[in-house]
Structures are given as structure tokens and as C-alpha cells.
Design an enzyme around this catalytic site. Structure first.
Site, PDB file in Angstrom:
ATOM      1  N   GLY A  38       0.869  -1.191  -0.081  1.00  0.00           N
ATOM      2  CA  GLY A  38      -0.157  -0.029  -0.089  1.00  0.00           C
ATOM      3  C   GLY A  38       0.799   1.288  -0.007  1.00  0.00           C
ATOM      4  N   LYS A 192     -31.439  23.089   8.020  1.00  0.00           N
ATOM      5  CA  LYS A 192     -31.332  21.650   8.408  1.00  0.00           C
ATOM      6  C   LYS A 192     -30.477  21.209   9.500  1.00  0.00           C
ATOM      7  CE  LYS A 192     -27.007  20.719   5.936  1.00  0.00           C
ATOM      8  NZ  LYS A 192     -26.291  19.951   4.813  1.00  0.00           N
TER       9      LYS A 192
END
Length: 310
Positions: A38, A192
Site C-alpha cells: 500500500g 437543516k
């Protein structure tokens, strides 16, 4: 441009190629390797000593991989004695975390800014930051360009008479005002409440939308949940089922495309700040940032003002 070297990371290769073509310069040669465990390795294939180096790399999904790639790129340039390193980051990942909300959590936007400084980046160019105050986290020059003129240019002729501009939350009010000014119309605002890191709930709508088409605008669309709920609230408030959406950054993660690919949505406009495919979604239109970024680089190299690019 002879003392300029322009590299592309792996997050936005098509956008980088378009910018290079617009400037009539070659992309810098480099090798990006990913090892089996990785780890990333980047090797510059040309000298950058005392040159102006530009690295175009969005911190886009997979966010951590592209962030580390940018940092390694900058470190390689610094160790090769680059004169000045400018990171062109069309989409700045981690920018939604700009405060702690009173909890024990990291402010990752500030952390990314510190990392950029640590690896030797001298200047950052970005587009439509999630919150303007993020610029204050950087202890280096930041030019936060805006894609609103480009998007409005492409929307011109598509926005019907009487269309109202919709800010899906309070954070998008300033952005909605810019669109409203350019189209000579009014703004309505959704209020919201964020319930989790990925879900929000609209509590009320401020403004009149009855029998009017709507253009919902925001800086980014991630899961599409906020926009999908905004569409539902607008339709319940009597808006015409003739809705357009415009956002600078189209992440479209998880099932965002399915949420927005509905008959009530006529068209969706985003930029290519992130690489994406338009296949299977006829309503989606991708506007290139290449002219904006190329103009910014021309002005930067020529020591000219950015005034009208913000």
C-alpha cells in the site's frame, strides 16, 4: 513558462492534461508506484532545481491515498531543490471538518493545512472551499477561486424565467446569493439539522417556491442526501417538478446518483474537480475547470492580480 514545471497527480489526470494543453506546456514526467503493502513512491523524471513547480491533485476519494500522494509529491520536489511549490487542489478533502462542534474530535481541515506547510508547499490554489474561513488554517498563501461564473455560463439559457435559487442549508446562502445575482432572481433557504456524519434533516424552508422552477446550488454533493431531501421539501411546498442542481464538487458517493436520477430533476451541473464518468446519467453535465486554472497559473507566473477570479 520556461522555468515552470507542471506535474499531475493520479487523482485528476484528465483535468491536468486539459490545463497543460490550454497553457501549451508539457506535463512533467514522473513515476508513481504503489507497492503491494500500500505504500506510495514518487520519482521525478526531470530536474526542477530553482523552478516554479505546480502539482495538480485533488484530495478526492480515496481521500487518504490522494492526500499522501500529494504530500510525497511535494516532498520529492522540495528535496530536488524546487524554487517554489504550488499545490493546485481543485477539491480539498477533509474541508467539512472545520470546527469541533463542542465534541472531542479533530479539526482535520487544519491538520491538512499544517501537513501542506510541513512538506514544503509554498502556495495553494483551490476552488470553492467548503467554508471560506478554512483559508485561515494555512500559514501560506491560498487562492480560493470560484467556479460560479463557469457554471452560470453553462447554465445560461437553461434556467427558466421565474426560477428561484435554493440554498440547501445556511452554509450555502452566500453561494446562492452569487447565483441569484447573476440570474437576477431570488433565494430561498433550507434550514437543516445534522443528525450523523452522513445524514441531515431539513427542519423548515424560508421563502416562496410555489409554482416556480428551482435551481438548487451547493459547493459539493457527497451522498446526495441533503439535495434529495431538499427536492422532497420543495415539491411538498408546491414547487414545479422542474428542478436543476448545480455544485462545484460532485463526489456522488454511495447511491447519490440513484437519489438524484429522478424525473423531477431536469439537469445536474458539476465541475471536473473530481474525475467522474457521465455514463448512464443523461442529466449530468460536467463543466471543465481547465480554463479557470490555466488563467490562474498565467496570472501567477506573470505576477498579475487574481481579483476577478474569486
Amino acid at each position: 513558462m520556461k522555468d515552470l514545471t507542471f506535474f499531475s497527480g493520479t487523482a485528476n489526470p484528465d483535468l491536468a492534461a486539459q490545463v497543460a494543453a490550454t497553457l501549451d506546456i508539457p506535463l512533467g514526467a514522473r513515476i508513481v508506484e504503489r507497492f503491494p503493502d500500500g505504500e506510495l513512491s514518487i520519482q521525478l523524471q526531470e530536474p526542477v532545481r530553482r523552478k516554479d513547480v505546480f502539482i495538480l491533485q485533488s484530495i478526492a476519494p480515496p481521500v487518504n491515498e490522494h492526500l499522501v500522494e500529494l504530500l510525497i509529491f511535494a516532498d520529492a520536489c522540495r528535496r530536488a531543490a524546487a524554487g517554489r511549490i504550488t499545490a493546485i487542489i481543485p477539491y480539498l478533502g477533509y474541508s467539512r471538518s472545520d470546527k469541533r462542534h463542542g465534541r472531542r474530535e479533530a479539526i482535520t481541515a487544519s491538520m491538512v493545512a499544517s501537513l501542506c506547510k510541513t512538506v514544503g508547499i509554498d502556495h495553494v490554489l483551490t476552488v470553492d472551499l467548503h467554508a471560506a474561513q478554512i483559508e485561515g488554517f494555512f500559514h501560506l498563501p491560498v487562492d480560493n477561486l470560484t467556479a460560479v461564473p463557469l457554471l452560470c455560463e453553462n447554465l445560461r439559457g437553461k434556467v427558466k424565467e421565474g426560477t428561484v435559487i435554493v440554498a440547501p442549508d445556511a452554509g450555502a446562502v452566500h453561494l446562492a446569493g452569487e447565483y441569484a445575482h447573476r440570474f437576477g432572481t431570488s433565494v430561498v433557504v433550507m434550514h437543516k439539522r445534522r443528525e450523523t456524519g452522513t445524514t441531515t434533516r431539513v427542519t423548515h424552508l424560508v421563502g416562496e417556491v410555489r409554482d416556480r422552477p428551482c435551481l438548487i446550488v451547493d459547493d459539493m454533493i457527497s451522498t446526495g442526501g441533503t439535495v434529495a431531501e431538499s427536492i422532497e421539501v420543495l415539491l411538498k411546498a408546491g414547487a414545479k417538478p422542474d428542478i436543476m442542481i448545480a455544485a462545484t464538487h460532485g463526489l456522488f458517493v454511495r447511491d447519490a446518483r440513484q437519489k438524484l436520477n429522478v424525473p423531477e430533476v431536469r439537469e445536474v451541473y458539476v465541475t471536473d474537480s473530481l474525475s467522474m464518468s457521465q455514463a448512464g446519467w443523461s442529466q449530468l453535465h460536467v463543466v471543465s475547470l481547465a480554463p479557470l486554472i490555466a488563467e490562474a497559473l498565467n496570472r501567477l507566473v506573470g505576477h498579475k492580480s487574481f481579483g476577478d477570479l474569486y
